[in-house]
Design an enzyme around this catalytic site. Structure first.
Site, PDB file in Angstrom:
ATOM      1  N   GLN A 116      -7.238 -15.940  15.481  1.00 43.21           N
ATOM      2  CA  GLN A 116      -8.608 -15.312  15.598  1.00 43.21           C
ATOM      3  C   GLN A 116      -6.973 -13.898  16.871  1.00 43.21           C
ATOM      4  O   GLN A 116      -5.840 -14.314  16.020  1.00 43.21           O
ATOM      5  CB  GLN A 116      -8.145 -15.817  17.049  1.00 43.21           C
ATOM      6  CG  GLN A 116      -9.649 -15.257  18.149  1.00 43.21           C
ATOM      7  CD  GLN A 116      -9.978 -16.252  19.328  1.00 43.21           C
ATOM      8  OE1 GLN A 116     -11.244 -15.893  18.798  1.00 43.21           O
ATOM      9  NE2 GLN A 116      -9.154 -15.798  20.625  1.00 43.21           N
ATOM     10  N   MET A 245      -6.653 -22.506  22.019  1.00 46.59           N
ATOM     11  CA  MET A 245      -7.675 -21.828  20.730  1.00 46.59           C
ATOM     12  C   MET A 245      -8.747 -22.730  20.719  1.00 46.59           C
ATOM     13  O   MET A 245      -8.218 -24.038  20.234  1.00 46.59           O
ATOM     14  CB  MET A 245      -6.791 -21.367  19.864  1.00 46.59           C
ATOM     15  CG  MET A 245      -7.605 -20.354  18.791  1.00 46.59           C
ATOM     16  SD  MET A 245      -8.232 -19.068  18.910  1.00 46.59           S
ATOM     17  CE  MET A 245      -9.866 -18.791  18.674  1.00 46.59           C
ATOM     18  N   GLU A 271     -11.171 -24.450  26.800  1.00 46.32           N
ATOM     19  CA  GLU A 271     -11.722 -24.492  25.130  1.00 46.32           C
ATOM     20  C   GLU A 271     -12.796 -25.485  24.966  1.00 46.32           C
ATOM     21  O   GLU A 271     -12.794 -25.427  24.221  1.00 46.32           O
ATOM     22  CB  GLU A 271      -9.872 -25.492  24.533  1.00 46.32           C
ATOM     23  CG  GLU A 271      -9.219 -24.106  25.211  1.00 46.32           C
ATOM     24  CD  GLU A 271      -9.487 -23.189  24.997  1.00 46.32           C
ATOM     25  OE1 GLU A 271      -9.770 -22.936  23.894  1.00 46.32           O
ATOM     26  OE2 GLU A 271      -9.199 -22.175  25.454  1.00 46.32           O
ATOM     27  N   GLU A 293     -16.783 -15.425  25.482  1.00 46.62           N
ATOM     28  CA  GLU A 293     -16.020 -15.712  26.307  1.00 46.62           C
ATOM     29  C   GLU A 293     -16.896 -15.927  27.960  1.00 46.62           C
ATOM     30  O   GLU A 293     -16.176 -15.849  28.996  1.00 46.62           O
ATOM     31  CB  GLU A 293     -14.877 -14.931  26.398  1.00 46.62           C
ATOM     32  CG  GLU A 293     -13.372 -14.307  25.036  1.00 46.62           C
ATOM     33  CD  GLU A 293     -13.111 -16.172  25.014  1.00 46.62           C
ATOM     34  OE1 GLU A 293     -13.339 -16.892  26.122  1.00 46.62           O
ATOM     35  OE2 GLU A 293     -12.755 -16.119  24.249  1.00 46.62           O
ATOM     36  N   TYR A 356     -14.152 -11.653  29.593  1.00 47.28           N
ATOM     37  CA  TYR A 356     -13.848 -12.809  30.329  1.00 47.28           C
ATOM     38  C   TYR A 356     -14.873 -12.698  31.055  1.00 47.28           C
ATOM     39  O   TYR A 356     -15.799 -13.651  31.595  1.00 47.28           O
ATOM     40  CB  TYR A 356     -12.924 -13.112  30.171  1.00 47.28           C
ATOM     41  CG  TYR A 356     -12.247 -13.166  29.730  1.00 47.28           C
ATOM     42  CD1 TYR A 356     -11.578 -15.228  28.748  1.00 47.28           C
ATOM     43  CD2 TYR A 356     -11.818 -12.702  27.799  1.00 47.28           C
ATOM     44  CE1 TYR A 356     -11.012 -15.185  27.470  1.00 47.28           C
ATOM     45  CE2 TYR A 356     -11.125 -13.008  27.330  1.00 47.28           C
ATOM     46  CZ  TYR A 356     -10.864 -14.688  26.363  1.00 47.28           C
ATOM     47  OH  TYR A 356      -9.854 -14.666  25.156  1.00 47.28           O
ATOM     48  N   ARG A 529       4.087 -17.069  25.518  1.00 43.02           N
ATOM     49  CA  ARG A 529       2.092 -17.360  25.749  1.00 43.02           C
ATOM     50  C   ARG A 529       2.073 -15.451  26.068  1.00 43.02           C
ATOM     51  O   ARG A 529       2.695 -14.965  27.247  1.00 43.02           O
ATOM     52  CB  ARG A 529       2.017 -18.095  26.903  1.00 43.02           C
ATOM     53  CG  ARG A 529      -0.343 -18.001  26.745  1.00 43.02           C
ATOM     54  CD  ARG A 529       0.038 -19.148  28.136  1.00 43.02           C
ATOM     55  NE  ARG A 529      -1.299 -19.281  28.683  1.00 43.02           N
ATOM     56  CZ  ARG A 529      -1.997 -19.879  29.811  1.00 43.02           C
ATOM     57  NH1 ARG A 529      -0.980 -20.965  30.408  1.00 43.02           N
ATOM     58  NH2 ARG A 529      -3.039 -19.880  30.042  1.00 43.02           N
TER      59      ARG A 529
END
Length: 575
Positions: A116, A245, A271, A293, A356, A529
């Protein structure tokens, strides 16, 4: 022409840091075109043939650094299957090759993918688009005794010859294609849920994520039976650039979630929620990411409420709103809609707080207006109606007009729906989430800003989310005395919780609290991250620490995932 199935046969070569082999693509003819068009990036294609071995003409046409290449294959009027023999590049953005020293065990190399948003094309030549859902089978040859796992049916058994076989019989978006190879131990959470990770991490991971089966049961009570058979997870090395993910049957998870107190496991719930909202019903383009999302972020909150209680869920919802507020200050209004403005931009730009958190606020409002029982019915029917499909924003609106706006015309209008989706910022009638659990934190913040010493604040029984709220709501400017008082009392600089550490480092950097800088350097060197790394480098550059930021990045860059390297390279190019 539309590819609907692939057969992958690859050899994992750690010495050359390459995947080598072939992919057979089965496609349907949707027109009288004689050309099959695929996506690729930094892939070397040796030959293309039909299934009988007859070579086919092909060209590779450069499009851009972001999009890579168009691979155009002449397939005539009858062919429906082609075979491409190829190998990947060491520069493939969708693959990270770790040396033994970069792993926890320090003995074996490690490989993992991150497809992604548009990086599947860097390790498989295919039609790399969210709407290009495919089934696949794969055989992965590993010659050094390591284990291979994929976003497919995995086996706990280790084949003696190192040939791992996989099958995914349900169509998935190409950005959910995933592969990992390493010294991976296996541990069961439940009959349908297991964890793969390096041996030294396994026990901690099993304890931290022991509630996963309860999450699955809670999710099923809302949206129906779990549709993918198993829900396994792999806890990756810290260079994995995301919190998680949602690759079907093998969710990728960052080790930064293992805090020892389950305070960060909502990412696992997120997830898992994607198994319905994102993997089962997916976005057709990156412009439509909010459908993935937004519903998932809302659904995550419902799972947290079910497992950990309403107080925890409300805390996370308020913090979510705080993240959105922060980003509303930095992005132009034209970017503050639900559909992401990425038609001609990097697809990574779609991953912001509006796709999101604004989208989640919209779904929360739907629940509030309809009532939970009626909303749950709508959500269930929506998922069942579009399962295994990729849809656009406009598809959702058309569906809402036929269902939501007919069945609940008394509580929501078309105008209000359109304002939420296409309007900039938040609707004028929006009411922000609150939590009485934060009253004690707000009192402590008020007292501290009025001069009360940190040691005198009443912080007994605070949860991690209380501390998150406290740190992120501190005044933008603090004195060195205030910063030292907080740090000496609460040891923020030495926090082992990555979320709290990052939040504190951002406060400290913008206020030039120099004592944190060595710890910031260590943090950035060991954690890859993007949620933490990008804001910290950004804070350093804004605060005038350009030299230190560049030095840290030069030393840490090799340990970051290639996809993150590209984004950070662009950030530093502008300094």
């Amino acid at each position: 022409m539309k590819v609907h199935h692939m057969v992958l046969a690859l050899n994992v070569d750690f010495d050359k840091q390459q995947l080598q082999g072939s992919v057979k693509l089965l496609f349907k003819r949707l027109s009288d075109s004689t050309q099959l068009v695929l996506d690729g990036r930094d892939i070397s294609i040796d030959e293309v043939s039909d299934i009988h071995g007859n070579q086919l003409e092909f060209t590779q046409q450069h499009v851009s650094a972001l999009q890579g290449e168009r691979i155009v294959i002449e397939v005539g009027g009858e062919i429906t299957q082609v075979v491409l023999h190829y190998c990947t590049s060491k520069d493939a953005q969708g693959l990270q090759w770790l040396t033994p020293v970069q792993t926890l065990g320090k003995q074996s190399p490690y490989l993992f993918s991150q497809s992604q948003p548009v990086n599947a094309r860097s390790w498989i030549p295919l039609q790399d688009s969210p709407k290009a859902r495919i089934t696949f089978s794969a055989s992965i040859q590993v010659n050094n005794g390591l284990r291979a796992v994929m976003s497919a049916a995995n086996s706990a058994e280790m084949p003696a010859d190192g040939l791992f076989t996989f099958e995914m019989e349900k169509p998935i978006p190409t950005h959910l294609l995933a592969l990992a190879v390493g010294d991976l131990a296996y541990g069961e959470v439940s009959e349908r849920c297991a964890i793969y990770t390096e041996p030294a991490m396994l026990e901690k991971a099993l304890i931290e994520f022991e509630d996963t089966e309860s999450m699955i049961v809670a999710a099923e009570s809302l949206l129906g039976p779990y549709p993918w058979g198993r829900y396994d997870m792999i806890v990756l090395p810290p260079s994995f650039p995301f919190g998680g993910m949602e690759n079907p049957r093998l969710a990728f998870i960052t080790p930064t979630l293992i805090a020892g107190d389950k305070s960060l496991v909502s990412t696992v719930a997120h997830e898992l929620a994607h198994s319905w909202t994102g993997n089962l019903v997916s976005n057709a383009t990156w412009r439509d990411l909010w459908l993935n999302e937004g519903f998932t972020t809302y659904f995550t909150n419902r799972l947290v409420e079910n497992i950990y209680g309403k107080e925890q869920a409300d805390l996370e919802w308020v913090i979510e709103y705080g993240r959105l507020q922060e980003e509303m200050q930095s992005l132009p209004m034209t970017s503050q809609t639900l559909p992401a403005n990425v038609q001609h931009q990097d697809a990574n730009d779609a991953f912001n707080r509006f796709t999101y958190d604004k989208a989640s606020m919209f779904v929360h409002e739907l629940e509030a207006r309809l009532g939970r029982e009626a909303f749950d019915k709508f959500l269930y029917q929506y998922v069942q109606h579009f399962k295994f499909e990729a849809i656009t924003t406009e598809t959702f609106i058309d569906y809402a007009k036929q269902t939501l706006l007919v069945d609940h015309v008394d509580v929501i209008s078309e105008s209000e729906l359109m304002t939420w989706v296409y309007g900039e910022g938040l609707p004028e009638w929006f009411i922000a989430p609150t939590s009485t659990s934060l009253d004690k934190v707000k009192l402590a913040l008020k007292q501290f800003t009025e001069g009360v010493n940190a040691a005198k604040l009443q912080v007994e029984a605070w949860r991690v989310h209380h501390w998150q709220f406290f740190i992120t709501q501190l005044p933008f400017q603090l004195t060195q005395v205030q910063l030292k008082d907080l740090d000496m009392t609460f040891s923020f600089t030495d926090s082992q919780n990555a979320e709290l550490a990052c939040d504190w480092f951002r406060v400290a950097i913008r206020n030039h609290y120099e004592i944190v800088m060595p710890k910031v350097g260590l943090f950035l060197a060991h954690i890859g991250r993007a949620k933490f790394v990008k804001p910290l480098y950004s804070e350093m550059l804004i605060a005038g620490y350009q030299t230190q930021a560049i030095e840290i990045y030069q030393q840490a860059r090799e340990g970051y995932h290639p996809s993150l390297q590209v984004q950070l390279d662009a950030m530093f190019k502008n300094t």
